[in-house]
Design an enzyme around this catalytic site. Structure first.
Site, mmCIF file in Angstrom:
data_model
loop_
_atom_site.group_PDB
_atom_site.id
_atom_site.type_symbol
_atom_site.label_atom_id
_atom_site.label_comp_id
_atom_site.label_asym_id
_atom_site.label_seq_id
_atom_site.Cartn_x
_atom_site.Cartn_y
_atom_site.Cartn_z
ATOM 1 N N ASP A 85 -29.270 2.693 32.250
ATOM 2 C CA ASP A 85 -28.722 3.978 31.860
ATOM 3 C C ASP A 85 -28.892 4.127 30.354
ATOM 4 O O ASP A 85 -29.183 3.155 29.649
ATOM 5 C CB ASP A 85 -27.241 4.032 32.251
ATOM 6 C CG ASP A 85 -26.644 5.417 32.075
ATOM 7 O OD1 ASP A 85 -27.419 6.376 31.966
ATOM 8 O OD2 ASP A 85 -25.416 5.525 32.038
ATOM 9 N N ARG A 101 -32.465 13.886 33.925
ATOM 10 C CA ARG A 101 -31.668 14.612 34.930
ATOM 11 C C ARG A 101 -31.514 13.775 36.195
ATOM 12 O O ARG A 101 -31.640 14.255 37.313
ATOM 13 C CB ARG A 101 -32.314 15.960 35.277
ATOM 14 C CG ARG A 101 -32.504 16.904 34.100
ATOM 15 C CD ARG A 101 -31.186 17.224 33.440
ATOM 16 N NE ARG A 101 -31.298 18.314 32.469
ATOM 17 C CZ ARG A 101 -30.407 18.538 31.508
ATOM 18 N NH1 ARG A 101 -29.364 17.735 31.376
ATOM 19 N NH2 ARG A 101 -30.553 19.541 30.685
#
Length: 995
Positions: free
Chosen positions: A336, A656
């Site tokens: 992440d 996204r």
């Protein structure tokens, strides 16, 4: 309160209940709450409000994992055979080994599980409820269905609740839904029982966070019946005890060893004509024990335990002893961005206003200290420009001041200073983006508290909504003007603007399709892209003066569409989440190690690409347009498996990103036979954490369920810690190879001596044992095991993170390790057996005596001397071989290698002690002849020392041949080659698109 409480089924759709129905269901009152006595009864009925995970730490499950493996079973069989033949010394020693291993493994793994249990209890320690008609704070695990719970800014919701009172409430439900934006809650009735979780706006859920506002709700579900508990229950059904590759390989090795031991036992009995005798049985057991590495289980356990402790020091908690080894095979890391590669501290660093141009804001984090500089229309590339001018605090153009007011007042966050007001630490409550804007306002001298104190009065608010992606507020100014301030996503704010501000002038944009608006929007898009390409999240600010009609209700009589119209565009603000300083070096270190890094984030593609360039995930000079290395989740998810598999390179950046995209990425990596690790923090990340070869959860921002699903938990949420974990996994696996090679080489050497020794017969026609059973056990446990443990603690080699990841299929026993094991083992066995033969036939005329396996006699002196020579020789060779095993190919006896030996205290101490222990075993009367079945040495030491020097010379020549013949282990310039490969991949596809 006399009504009967209805037992709750997990699927009860409380979002379709009215507040009155919910009160009736749980026999409670939204005003009075529960009584303390009633709450105590319900606590017994429903149980504690906590996630049970695997039902807590169960000691018997941890203990079972220590003994439920093939090697321990084989040792138990050997113990039974030893006791059956009344060889209590051998049986007792082996049993002690089993107990010691189980105790060490149990202690280490039980401690690790208790640490995880403590982490699970950190999520929401207290809750505010109404009990006995008073607001009280209770431990969160004591909340029960029917309680009235109160929420405020920054609270972690302690249970699932049906709301009945809301004021501007927004919650962060990313842990459950994956939606990165806060959810605006309301009290509207919902008809659909199967409404999606994210659309149940009259409910709040356990473990979500209150971003802004306040509310009250009736607790509907607690513990494992909450939404987060249901997911935890599902994950509990997954087998958490699935064996890792190392465990499977050790079990396969155990089966092979067991089969080899049976074959050797048959050989022993075959040599004796399959005639049973105690001596034959003892020798058969001795041969079987010689090939079984008794110390292997204990050494593996200790090595992993030390690896777990070492990882805890660098802020990574390994949930099981066996999970760390998998990191050594990692080929791809999927990470992440926010909080892992970046600091998760949003800070406004750029602004752009028409006419004024760009502004630069200095300072970092929540600390409202820094300056603002006007740079003009120069693109925001340089941090410092010669023509920039500092804007004094509290001053600036009217346009500038109005923009700062919008950032400050259209904002629900708070900055607070803890402890000493002058020297305390700054903390913040609210949405990170709003915190960044509020810090900007503080730096400009126009903080929200200061503006409110000066006379700005909030009248109405239209909160941020994910459907409109903007927020607006109505204020009354000190001059009694009514002003509307707006902020939000550029594409949602621009349609609300009819004017734009240029200095002190407000210019019309014309009609919706006018050329003036098109040119203006093109200009805004250009400036927005200029900011986004620097990795900034861009917000747009606007305002207008509001002229209220006489008698208008400014609190309840406003229509949002009317209020958010005819706005005046003010400017853009670029908010930056700075990368961690250690992220870029860590990524480059991955490339040096042959590991590829992928960033999966919810950010805009331009922002994601910019951050990826900063941390070296992609080269700084690659073109991001139509580059296959950079995709959106929509593009990646739309591809079929065949299309993904046809890609020359999987994307390095996926923007996204959704939870399903992460799972799809892991599946794509697995189809390429790659070994992947995935980071995650939300409940929705649990499937990808489970799917990955190694799942890594965030300890600070991660949910309880994510931590339960993960193999490793990072207490600092830092990407660099992942790289340290990989390095530790590699170090540990390399060390396991070292000590397995050491132990198995010693076993091969013993088998060579014992099996060839069957050819020697005494005067009674019985085989003469070149080594006694006690000598064999002593060699295996006392001589071999301590140096093996020392090898397990070896520091990482210089090439540890410059070698390619090992193949997951390669396993513990690579071709080189197997070759080394047999070559070194044969060499040691041959030298030891040669010494046995020299003493027997060269100096004792081949006299093998009678019954020399059972007791000493004058006729057995030659056998006892030869046996002692072989034992001393093999002991010193095994200890010398420990130094060889420190490196597969580098010289073991060079000055450089020996100088680093002192770094491993366990290894050199075990070698010294092992050498010293030879002498009492040889010379203590009674112990030598009655227990070990050998005598003290005299001239025979010359043969022993000569054998050691021959072995050292042989080992160095053998390693030199390997260095010249075999493929080098280290990758050369792998970081530069990886960057060049990505440039080639991106450029080639980009050229095809242009053509």
């Amino acid at each position: 309160m006399g009504k009967q409480v209805v037992d709750l089924e997990p699927e009860t759709p409380f979002h379709t209940f009215s507040v009155a129905q919910t009160e009736e269901h749980y026999a409670t009152s939204s005003i009075q709450g529960l009584s303390s006595a009633e709450a105590a009864l319900r606590l017994k009925q429903y149980g504690s409000n906590e996630l049970q995970g695997d039902g807590g730490v169960k000691w018997y499950k941890v203990l079972w994992r220590q003994v439920a493996n093939a090697l321990v079973v084989i040792l138990l069989i050997a113990t039974a055979l030893a006791f059956a033949t009344k060889d209590f010394a051998e049986g007792g020693v082996i049993l002690f080994i089993i107990v010691m291993n189980a105790a060490i493994g149990f202690w280490q793994e039980f401690n690790a599980e208790q640490t995880m249990e403590a982490l699970r209890n950190m999520s929401s320690p207290t809750a505010q409820v109404i009990r006995d008609e008073a607001r009280v704070t209770i431990p969160n695990n004591q909340a029960v269905p029917g309680d009235v719970m109160i929420f405020e800014d920054g609270d972690v919701v302690g249970a699932d609740c049906r709301l009945f009172e809301v004021f501007n409430l927004e919650t962060d439900e990313a842990l459950l839904t994956g939606e990165s934006l806060p959810v605006q809650k309301n009290l509207e009735h919902i008809e659909k029982a199967d409404e999606a979780l994210g659309d149940r706006l009259n409910m709040v859920f356990a473990s979500t966070t209150v971003v802004k506002g306040r509310a009250k709700g009736i607790v509907t579900n607690t513990g494992m019946k909450t939404q987060i508990g249901k997911i935890a229950t599902t994950l509990m059904n997954v087998d958490a005890n699935e064996q890792t590759p190392l465990q499977k390989r050790l079990n396969r090795m155990a089966y092979f060893v067991f089969l080899a031991a049976l074959i050797l036992v048959l050989i022993v009995f075959a040599v004796h004509g399959f005639k049973y005798s105690n001596e034959t049985a003892i020798y058969a057991i001795s041969v079987a024990i010689a090939i079984i590495p008794e110390g292997l289980v204990a050494v593996v356990t200790l090595t992993m335990a030390f690896g777990v402790s070492r990882m805890a020091e660098v802020k990574a908690i390994v949930r099981r002893l066996s999970s760390l080894e998998s990191l050594g095979a990692v080929t791809n890391i999927c990470s992440d961005k926010t909080g892992t590669l970046t600091q998760s501290k949003m800070v406004a660093v750029r602004m752009w206003f028409p006419k004024d141009g760009f502004y630069r804001i200095s300072g970092t984090g929540f600390v409202p200290e820094g300056d603002i500089f006007c740079q003009g229309e120069t693109a925001p590339n340089g941090e410092f420009l010669a023509q920039e001018e500092q804007v004094p605090i509290g001053s600036g153009t009217n346009h500038y001041l109005r923009t700062i007011q919008a950032a400050s007042l259209c904002n629900m966050s708070e900055l607070r200073r803890t402890q000493n007001p002058d020297h305390g630490e700054w903390t913040a409550i609210g949405d990170p983006t709003e915190i960044a804007l509020q810090v900007l306002a503080y730096k400009a001298g126009l903080s929200k508290p200061a503006l409110v104190e000066s006379g700005f009065d909030l009248i109405a608010e239209f909160p941020f909504d994910s459907s409109v992606k903007r927020m607006s507020v109505l204020y009354k100014s000190p001059a009694s003007e009514h002003l509307i301030f707006m902020k939000g996503a550029t594409e949602r704010v621009l349609p609300c603007c009819t004017y734009w501000r240029s200095g002190d002038d407000e210019l019309s944009l014309g009609g919706e399709k006018g050329s003036g608006r098109a040119e203006f929007e093109a200009m805004i898009t250009e400036k927005m892209n200029a900011l986004a390409e620097r990795g900034l999240r861009v917000l747009t600010l606007a305002y207008r003066k509001f002229h209220a009609k006489p008698g208008m209700d400014l609190v309840h009589g406003l229509n949002r569409d009317e209020v958010e119209s005819e706005m005046v565009f003010l400017g853009l603000v670029g908010i930056y989440d700075p990368p961690r300083a250690e992220s870029r070096p860590a990524v480059l270190k991955c490339y040096e190690a042959g590991i590829r890094v992928h960033m999966l984030t919810g950010d805009h593609p331009s922002t994601a690409a910019a951050i990826a360039k900063e941390v070296a995930i992609i080269p700084e000079d690659v073109n991001v347009v139509n580059n296959p290395l950079i995709m959106t989740a929509g593009q990646f998810d739309a591809m079929s498996e065949e299309e993904i598999d046809a890609l020359a390179e999987l994307p390095r950046v996926v923007a996204r990103c959704s939870p399903n995209t992460k799972v799809k990425m892991i599946a794509a990596l697995h189809r390429r036979d790659l070994f992947a690790t995935m980071t995650g923090d939300g409940v929705n990340d649990s499937p990808s954490l489970k799917a990955a070869n190694v799942g890594i959860a965030m300890g600070q921002s991660g949910s309880d369920v994510a931590k339960q699903a993960a193999d490793i938990v990072l207490t600092d949420d830092n990407f660099a810690t992942i790289v340290q974990a990989v390095a530790e996994g590699r170090r540990m696996f390399a060390n396991i190879q070292k000590f397995v090679q050491h132990l198995m080489s010693a076993n091969v050497a013993e088998i060579v001596v014992l099996i060839i020794g069957l050819a020697f017969k005494d005067s009674d026609g019985n085989a003469v044992f070149p080594m006694s059973a006690v000598e064999i056990l002593f060699l295996n446990m006392i001589t071999s095991s301590p140096p093996a443990m020392g090898l397990g603690l070896e520091p990482p080699s210089d090439s540890n993170m410059r070698e390619p990841p090992r193949s997951a299929k390669q396993g513990l026993f690579s071709f080189e390790v197997i070759m080394d094991t047999f070559i070194y083992g044969l060499a040691m066995g041959a030298l030891s057996f040669a010494n046995f033969c020299i003493v027997i036939f060269g100096f004792n005329h081949g006299n093998l005596g009678s019954e020399c396996n059972a007791h000493y006699s004058e006729a057995c002196e030659g056998v006892f001397k030869a046996r002692a020579t072989a034992y001393a020789c093999l002991t010193l060779l095994i200890l010398a071989h420990a130094i060889n095993c420190r490196s597969l190919r580098e010289p073991g006896w060079s000055r450089a290698n020996l100088s680093t030996l002192r770094q491993n205290r366990m290894l050199w101490l075990s070698i010294i002690v092992g050498v010293l222990l030879v002498f009492p075993m040889l010379y203590i009367p009674g112990l030598n002849r009655n227990v070990f079945k050998h005598s003290g040495l005299t001239y025979e030491w010359g043969f022993v020392v000569a054998a050691v020097f021959i072995f050292i010379a042989f080992a160095e020549i053998y390693k030199m041949i390997k260095r010249n013949v075999m493929k080098p282990l280290c990758l050369e310039n792998s970081s530069e080659l990886e960057m060049q490969r990505m440039r080639t991949c991106g450029d080639s596809v980009y050229d095809e698109v242009k053509e």
